[in-house]
Motif scaffolding. Structure first.
Motif, PDB file in Angstrom:
ATOM      1  N   ASP A  29       0.792  -1.169  -0.094  1.00  0.00           N
ATOM      2  CA  ASP A  29       0.033  -0.148   0.059  1.00  0.00           C
ATOM      3  C   ASP A  29       0.967   1.322  -0.115  1.00  0.00           C
ATOM      4  O   ASP A  29       0.470   2.438   0.506  1.00  0.00           O
ATOM      5  N   ARG A  30       2.335   1.175  -0.351  1.00  0.00           N
ATOM      6  CA  ARG A  30       2.879   2.195  -0.554  1.00  0.00           C
ATOM      7  C   ARG A  30       3.191   2.404  -1.864  1.00  0.00           C
ATOM      8  O   ARG A  30       3.342   2.018  -2.988  1.00  0.00           O
ATOM      9  N   PHE A  31       3.026   3.993  -2.396  1.00  0.00           N
ATOM     10  CA  PHE A  31       3.152   4.520  -3.732  1.00  0.00           C
ATOM     11  C   PHE A  31       3.982   5.973  -3.696  1.00  0.00           C
ATOM     12  O   PHE A  31       3.757   6.661  -2.697  1.00  0.00           O
ATOM     13  N   PRO A  32       4.302   6.418  -4.736  1.00  0.00           N
ATOM     14  CA  PRO A  32       5.115   7.747  -4.848  1.00  0.00           C
ATOM     15  C   PRO A  32       4.079   8.842  -4.682  1.00  0.00           C
ATOM     16  O   PRO A  32       2.849   8.719  -5.174  1.00  0.00           O
ATOM     17  N   MET A  33       4.433   9.700  -4.043  1.00  0.00           N
ATOM     18  CA  MET A  33       3.563  10.888  -3.868  1.00  0.00           C
ATOM     19  C   MET A  33       4.501  12.309  -3.510  1.00  0.00           C
ATOM     20  O   MET A  33       4.947  12.876  -2.815  1.00  0.00           O
ATOM     21  N   PRO A  34       4.587  12.598  -5.129  1.00  0.00           N
ATOM     22  CA  PRO A  34       5.538  13.799  -5.171  1.00  0.00           C
ATOM     23  C   PRO A  34       5.061  15.174  -5.103  1.00  0.00           C
ATOM     24  O   PRO A  34       5.624  16.032  -5.362  1.00  0.00           O
ATOM     25  N   LEU A  35       3.686  15.246  -4.847  1.00  0.00           N
ATOM     26  CA  LEU A  35       2.995  16.518  -5.007  1.00  0.00           C
ATOM     27  C   LEU A  35       3.136  17.312  -3.633  1.00  0.00           C
ATOM     28  O   LEU A  35       3.210  17.154  -2.686  1.00  0.00           O
ATOM     29  N   THR A  36       3.050  18.893  -3.879  1.00  0.00           N
ATOM     30  CA  THR A  36       2.801  19.697  -2.894  1.00  0.00           C
ATOM     31  C   THR A  36       1.425  19.794  -2.169  1.00  0.00           C
ATOM     32  O   THR A  36       0.661  19.468  -2.919  1.00  0.00           O
ATOM     33  N   GLN A  37       1.273  20.128  -1.163  1.00  0.00           N
ATOM     34  CA  GLN A  37       0.057  20.303  -0.423  1.00  0.00           C
ATOM     35  C   GLN A  37      -0.863  21.557  -1.503  1.00  0.00           C
ATOM     36  O   GLN A  37      -2.013  21.272  -1.693  1.00  0.00           O
ATOM     37  N   GLU A  38      -0.069  22.498  -1.769  1.00  0.00           N
ATOM     38  CA  GLU A  38      -0.459  23.540  -2.638  1.00  0.00           C
ATOM     39  C   GLU A  38      -1.171  22.849  -3.983  1.00  0.00           C
ATOM     40  O   GLU A  38      -2.520  23.120  -4.410  1.00  0.00           O
ATOM     41  N   LEU A  39      -0.649  21.978  -4.859  1.00  0.00           N
ATOM     42  CA  LEU A  39      -1.247  21.080  -5.889  1.00  0.00           C
ATOM     43  C   LEU A  39      -2.215  20.416  -5.434  1.00  0.00           C
ATOM     44  O   LEU A  39      -3.372  20.172  -6.348  1.00  0.00           O
ATOM     45  N   ILE A  40      -2.254  19.546  -4.400  1.00  0.00           N
ATOM     46  CA  ILE A  40      -3.384  18.759  -3.823  1.00  0.00           C
ATOM     47  C   ILE A  40      -4.712  19.601  -3.527  1.00  0.00           C
ATOM     48  O   ILE A  40      -5.791  19.441  -3.869  1.00  0.00           O
ATOM     49  N   ALA A  41      -4.351  20.656  -2.815  1.00  0.00           N
ATOM     50  CA  ALA A  41      -5.545  21.661  -2.771  1.00  0.00           C
ATOM     51  C   ALA A  41      -5.999  22.166  -3.980  1.00  0.00           C
ATOM     52  O   ALA A  41      -7.261  22.310  -4.130  1.00  0.00           O
ATOM     53  N   ASP A  42      -5.365  22.491  -5.193  1.00  0.00           N
ATOM     54  CA  ASP A  42      -5.954  22.858  -6.398  1.00  0.00           C
ATOM     55  C   ASP A  42      -6.655  21.780  -6.852  1.00  0.00           C
ATOM     56  O   ASP A  42      -7.525  21.990  -7.722  1.00  0.00           O
ATOM     57  N   ALA A  43      -6.292  20.513  -6.743  1.00  0.00           N
ATOM     58  CA  ALA A  43      -7.106  19.797  -7.213  1.00  0.00           C
ATOM     59  C   ALA A  43      -8.357  19.297  -6.521  1.00  0.00           C
ATOM     60  O   ALA A  43      -9.448  18.751  -6.920  1.00  0.00           O
ATOM     61  N   LEU A  44      -8.359  19.380  -5.062  1.00  0.00           N
ATOM     62  CA  LEU A  44      -9.446  19.118  -4.313  1.00  0.00           C
ATOM     63  C   LEU A  44     -10.459  20.266  -3.999  1.00  0.00           C
ATOM     64  O   LEU A  44     -11.428  20.223  -3.049  1.00  0.00           O
ATOM     65  N   GLY A  45     -10.108  21.446  -4.347  1.00  0.00           N
ATOM     66  CA  GLY A  45     -10.876  22.607  -4.053  1.00  0.00           C
ATOM     67  C   GLY A  45     -11.097  23.041  -2.711  1.00  0.00           C
ATOM     68  O   GLY A  45     -11.902  23.660  -1.933  1.00  0.00           O
ATOM     69  N   LEU A  46      -9.591  22.663  -2.172  1.00  0.00           N
ATOM     70  CA  LEU A  46      -9.523  23.316  -0.650  1.00  0.00           C
ATOM     71  C   LEU A  46      -8.137  24.323  -0.786  1.00  0.00           C
ATOM     72  O   LEU A  46      -7.757  24.650  -1.644  1.00  0.00           O
ATOM     73  N   THR A  47      -8.070  24.731   0.605  1.00  0.00           N
ATOM     74  CA  THR A  47      -6.783  25.507   0.891  1.00  0.00           C
ATOM     75  C   THR A  47      -5.821  24.688   1.141  1.00  0.00           C
ATOM     76  O   THR A  47      -5.849  23.590   1.613  1.00  0.00           O
ATOM     77  N   SER A  48      -4.349  25.373   0.973  1.00  0.00           N
ATOM     78  CA  SER A  48      -3.444  24.387   1.562  1.00  0.00           C
ATOM     79  C   SER A  48      -3.337  24.263   2.872  1.00  0.00           C
ATOM     80  O   SER A  48      -2.935  23.032   3.384  1.00  0.00           O
ATOM     81  N   VAL A  49      -3.932  25.225   3.653  1.00  0.00           N
ATOM     82  CA  VAL A  49      -3.858  24.753   5.174  1.00  0.00           C
ATOM     83  C   VAL A  49      -4.805  23.711   5.295  1.00  0.00           C
ATOM     84  O   VAL A  49      -4.460  23.086   6.385  1.00  0.00           O
ATOM     85  N   HIS A  50      -5.805  23.931   4.727  1.00  0.00           N
ATOM     86  CA  HIS A  50      -6.908  22.816   4.943  1.00  0.00           C
ATOM     87  C   HIS A  50      -6.292  21.325   4.592  1.00  0.00           C
ATOM     88  O   HIS A  50      -6.747  20.415   5.420  1.00  0.00           O
ATOM     89  N   VAL A  51      -5.637  21.374   3.533  1.00  0.00           N
ATOM     90  CA  VAL A  51      -5.143  19.976   3.106  1.00  0.00           C
ATOM     91  C   VAL A  51      -4.093  19.499   4.190  1.00  0.00           C
ATOM     92  O   VAL A  51      -4.028  18.322   4.592  1.00  0.00           O
ATOM     93  N   ASN A  52      -3.341  20.537   4.890  1.00  0.00           N
ATOM     94  CA  ASN A  52      -2.409  19.989   5.609  1.00  0.00           C
ATOM     95  C   ASN A  52      -2.881  19.387   6.939  1.00  0.00           C
ATOM     96  O   ASN A  52      -2.404  18.686   7.719  1.00  0.00           O
ATOM     97  N   ARG A  53      -3.959  20.134   7.305  1.00  0.00           N
ATOM     98  CA  ARG A  53      -4.673  19.660   8.600  1.00  0.00           C
ATOM     99  C   ARG A  53      -5.526  18.320   8.369  1.00  0.00           C
ATOM    100  O   ARG A  53      -5.590  17.596   9.117  1.00  0.00           O
ATOM    101  N   THR A  54      -5.799  18.099   7.058  1.00  0.00           N
ATOM    102  CA  THR A  54      -6.787  16.854   6.937  1.00  0.00           C
ATOM    103  C   THR A  54      -5.636  15.869   6.758  1.00  0.00           C
ATOM    104  O   THR A  54      -5.853  14.681   7.269  1.00  0.00           O
TER     105      THR A  54
END
Length: 239
Positions: free
Chosen positions: A176-201
């Motif tokens: 269940d291990r896989f590469p994850m090279p993305l920043t929290q900012e990119l994840i936020a832009d994909a999920l309609g969240l802020t970077s702060v919210h992604v970090n907390r989640t």
């Protein structure tokens, strides 16, 4: 485990493995894929290699690295529509004179190659391309549900499950291990969240024993629990 840093000759198996998982390919079709994988183009991070509204020159496949389809508003706000992972196809169109409906941006160093056009004897390759397109639609529809009806905790969990499922097709998951090279900012832009919210989640998922994120690698600690949380089933696009 194949890493994102390996050269194209070591990662060309990703497109063969993914398409072979989607349909039964003959030896000649596999040889065509290997030959195409020898004609590579390498792009640095943050390079836009498809521009929204511009003609699509040829269908291509991702051999290594991560890219995304994106739309940027006039004020600079960005929506990441989907991610392109090793083994994925882009620019495969059946209409004449196609144009890009979204820009494609390299997020890491990305290596691509031409995607061979299926010929009269390439039924397996044509089927793999069709299933790949159906999976792309499936994941886009899932993204709509994710953005429209899931809370932040569920969005991140569901998206991580999708990344694991898709990377597994290219042979890039160990347990269940896989590469994850993305920043929290990119994840936020994909999920309609802020970077702060992604970090907390992410911190909440860690605290709940569901996620470990370290050194560019994600590990899902309790997949059945995550599946139940977001009602996630493996993608199924044909009988």
């Amino acid at each position: 485990m194949i890493t994102l840093a390996e050269p194209a000759h070591a990662t060309r198996v990703s497109v063969v493995r993914r398409l072979s998982a989607l349909a039964s390919l003959g030896a000649t079709e596999i040889d065509r894929l290997h030959a195409a994988a020898g004609m590579t183009r390498t792009l640095p991070p943050r390079r836009e290699f498809v521009t929204e509204g511009e003609p699509i020159r040829e269908p291509r496949a991702v051999l290594s690295g991560w890219a995304c389809r994106t739309h940027v508003l006039r004020d600079g706000r960005r929506q990441v529509l989907s991610f392109l992972l090793p083994g994925d196809l882009f620019g495969v169109c059946s209409q004449s004179n196609p144009v890009a409906s979204a820009s494609v941006l390299a997020l890491t160093p990305v290596v691509t190659c031409p995607a061979p056009t299926p010929g009269p004897g390439d039924g397996g390759l044509a089927e793999a391309y069709a299933v790949s397109a159906a999976l792309g639609e499936h994941y886009l529809l899932r993204q709509i549900t994710r953005l429209g009806r899931l809370n932040a905790y569920e969005r991140v969990a569901d998206w991580l499950m999708e990344m694991r499922e898709r990377l597994a097709l290219a042979g890039l998951v160990e347990g269940d291990r896989f590469p994850m090279p993305l920043t929290q900012e990119l994840i936020a832009d994909a999920l309609g969240l802020t970077s702060v919210h992604v970090n907390r989640t992410i911190q909440a998922l860690r605290s709940d024993g569901l996620l470990e994120l370290r050194g560019g690698t994600a590990t899902l600690r309790d997949v059945p629990r995550l599946q139940a949380l977001v009602e996630r089933r493996p993608a199924r696009v044909h009988a």
